[in-house]
Design a protein around this motif. Structure first.
Motif, mmCIF file in Angstrom:
data_model
loop_
_atom_site.group_PDB
_atom_site.id
_atom_site.type_symbol
_atom_site.label_atom_id
_atom_site.label_comp_id
_atom_site.label_asym_id
_atom_site.label_seq_id
_atom_site.Cartn_x
_atom_site.Cartn_y
_atom_site.Cartn_z
ATOM 1 N N UNK A 103 0.844 -1.203 0.000
ATOM 2 C CA UNK A 103 0.000 0.000 0.000
ATOM 3 C C UNK A 103 0.876 1.249 0.000
ATOM 4 N N UNK A 104 1.877 1.271 0.873
ATOM 5 C CA UNK A 104 2.721 2.456 1.007
ATOM 6 C C UNK A 104 3.492 2.753 -0.274
ATOM 7 N N UNK A 105 3.868 1.689 -1.009
ATOM 8 C CA UNK A 105 4.678 1.867 -2.212
ATOM 9 C C UNK A 105 3.842 2.036 -3.474
ATOM 10 N N UNK A 106 2.530 1.877 -3.387
ATOM 11 C CA UNK A 106 1.672 2.038 -4.548
ATOM 12 C C UNK A 106 1.430 0.764 -5.334
ATOM 13 N N UNK A 107 1.926 -0.368 -4.862
ATOM 14 C CA UNK A 107 1.611 -1.636 -5.534
ATOM 15 C C UNK A 107 0.148 -1.995 -5.338
ATOM 16 N N UNK A 108 -0.429 -1.567 -4.227
ATOM 17 C CA UNK A 108 -1.872 -1.625 -4.002
ATOM 18 C C UNK A 108 -2.333 -0.197 -3.790
ATOM 19 N N UNK A 109 -3.332 0.238 -4.542
ATOM 20 C CA UNK A 109 -3.812 1.613 -4.430
ATOM 21 C C UNK A 109 -5.303 1.623 -4.160
ATOM 22 N N UNK A 110 -5.750 2.601 -3.398
ATOM 23 C CA UNK A 110 -7.175 2.822 -3.128
ATOM 24 C C UNK A 110 -7.345 4.266 -2.701
ATOM 25 N N UNK A 111 -8.539 4.809 -2.962
ATOM 26 C CA UNK A 111 -8.801 6.195 -2.589
ATOM 27 C C UNK A 111 -8.767 6.378 -1.076
ATOM 28 N N UNK A 112 -9.182 5.356 -0.337
ATOM 29 C CA UNK A 112 -9.184 5.405 1.120
ATOM 30 C C UNK A 112 -8.187 4.389 1.658
ATOM 31 N N UNK A 113 -7.509 4.684 2.766
ATOM 32 C CA UNK A 113 -6.567 3.726 3.348
ATOM 33 C C UNK A 113 -7.304 2.490 3.859
ATOM 34 N N UNK A 114 -6.589 1.398 4.098
ATOM 35 C CA UNK A 114 -7.246 0.194 4.617
ATOM 36 C C UNK A 114 -7.938 0.466 5.947
ATOM 37 N N UNK A 115 -9.076 -0.187 6.149
ATOM 38 C CA UNK A 115 -9.815 -0.054 7.405
ATOM 39 C C UNK A 115 -9.423 -1.191 8.341
ATOM 40 N N UNK A 116 -9.819 -1.073 9.599
ATOM 41 C CA UNK A 116 -9.493 -2.086 10.587
ATOM 42 C C UNK A 116 -9.993 -3.465 10.190
ATOM 43 N N UNK A 117 -9.129 -4.454 10.303
ATOM 44 C CA UNK A 117 -9.494 -5.826 9.988
ATOM 45 C C UNK A 117 -9.433 -6.166 8.519
ATOM 46 N N UNK A 118 -9.144 -5.178 7.653
ATOM 47 C CA UNK A 118 -9.124 -5.457 6.213
ATOM 48 C C UNK A 118 -7.895 -6.278 5.825
ATOM 49 N N UNK A 119 -6.765 -6.013 6.489
ATOM 50 C CA UNK A 119 -5.555 -6.783 6.232
ATOM 51 C C UNK A 119 -5.488 -7.910 7.252
#
Length: 378
Positions: free
Chosen positions: A30-46
């Motif tokens: 996520x931090x490097x842009x390999x996974x992108x989303x308009x909103x950051x991950x929510x609790x329990x998503x990872x």
């Protein structure tokens, strides 16, 4: 994503070996842009070895399921096949017997040596919601080739219950891997000797850990499964413990003999004989269909994160819940019959948190259990 970032994520500083990527690396992606989303991950998503995927703001009702094929974008096929658009921002009902395509919030820009596999979440499968992930240029469902850059889409088709979803609802999950991670049977035998991967049943290994069905329960008259009712109410996929199970399910009790006739038009929740263990350095996936074991399928493949059934994470005695549907003819299954397989893969590194360790894990220590949407019987 540029080549430098991809190399850094794939290098020894972040990931020493091949295998399933743990939550630490998913956060780094996520931090490097390999996974992108308009909103950051929510609790329990990872989760320890997987990422839940969130629905976007719109759903497209389409005439039929499809794979885009080489050099074809999903968006272009949608323009040809869509019937109407459904706004999910405030919630909307997806009807049974219909096929919907929903752009997901997450998109990918994977490094050249990182691939991915998607599956329905456990709770999705237990609702008999047929869900698959599609990519641009896709040749197979739920499969993301190494180096893929582009959007992700969910195909959703509720088969038994209409469902209420909204933007942000999580029906699918994805697992990332570097290189080859599947463990061969001869190696798996040694892992079983060291860690006891299954217990209390047949304890067979062949194409992975073989699972057999429990149709004896605790003796005559005991609960052994559930059969879904048709023409029932609406299920909100984000509401936990909101529904009375008897409004949606017919309990199945053992009679004299440990067997069950599967009706072709029915959906069943059953349970394995074996208690399953996924040690911290491993992950597992249920094979959804095996023509060698009969005219039925364990309807949805599913991920088992590291720590499922692990004593140190409160999972002693965790059995595999089986979502079963017969094919074209009625089929008799008997107690102890092989009904599915768990294929084990090694982790690239041990995850920081195991399944069941305070991360919203709904099925640790489970026996026969419906999805999280139903009240637990007193």
């Amino acid at each position: 994503m540029n080549g430098t970032t991809g190399q850094a994520l794939s290098g020894s500083a972040t990931l020493a070996e091949s295998g399933i990527l743990p939550e630490r690396v998913i956060r780094a992606m996520f931090a490097a842009g390999e996974i992108a989303a308009a909103e950051p991950p929510v609790g329990g998503q990872i989760q320890p070895a997987s990422l839940d995927l969130r629905l976007g703001a719109l759903a497209y009702r389409v005439r039929a399921s499809f794979l885009p094929g080489p050099e074809i974008r999903v968006a272009d096929r949608l323009e040809e096949l869509k019937l109407h658009t459904v706004d999910l921002k405030d919630g909307a009902v997806l009807e049974t017997g219909c096929v919907y395509i929903v752009p997901l919030q997450e998109s990918l820009a994977l490094a050249a040596d990182i691939s991915a596999t998607a599956n329905p979440k456990s709770s999705t499968g237990r609702l008999d919601v047929f869900t698959r992930v599609i990519t641009d240029n896709g040749l197979a469902f739920d499969t993301v080739p190494a180096g893929y850059t582009g959007p992700l889409y969910a195909e959703i088709s509720p088969l038994t219950f209409p469902i209420l979803v909204r933007s942000g609802s999580r029906l699918s999950q994805i697992r990332f891997r570097r290189g080859q991670a599947i463990i061969a049977d001869d190696v798996l035998q040694g892992v079983h000797r060291d860690h006891t991967l299954m217990s209390g049943g047949n304890e067979r290994i062949g194409g992975g850990v073989q699972l057999s069905i429990d149709l004896e329960g605790d003796g005559p008259g005991s609960l052994i499964g559930y059969r879904a009712k048709h023409h029932s109410g609406l299920i909100d996929v984000d509401a936990v413990g909101a529904q009375d199970p008897l409004d949606f399910w017919e309990p199945i009790y053992r009679r004299n003999k440990g067997e069950l006739i599967l009706d072709p038009d029915a959906f069943y929740i059953l349970v394995s004989q074996e208690a399953v263990h996924v040690p911290p350095d491993y992950a597992a996936e249920m094979v959804p269909f095996d023509p060698l074991v009969g005219e039925f399928r364990v309807h949805y493949a599913g991920f088992f994160d590291p720590g499922f059934g692990h004593a140190g994470a409160g999972g002693v005695g965790s059995r595999a819940v089986l979502e079963v549907r017969s094919h074209d003819v009625p089929f008799i299954v008997e107690h102890g019959q092989t009904i599915g397989r768990l294929v084990y893969e090694h982790m690239a590194e041990r995850p920081e948190t195991l399944y069941g360790e305070g991360i919203g894990s709904n099925y640790q220590g489970q026996a026969l259990k419906l999805s999280k949407h139903f009240k637990v019987p007193a």
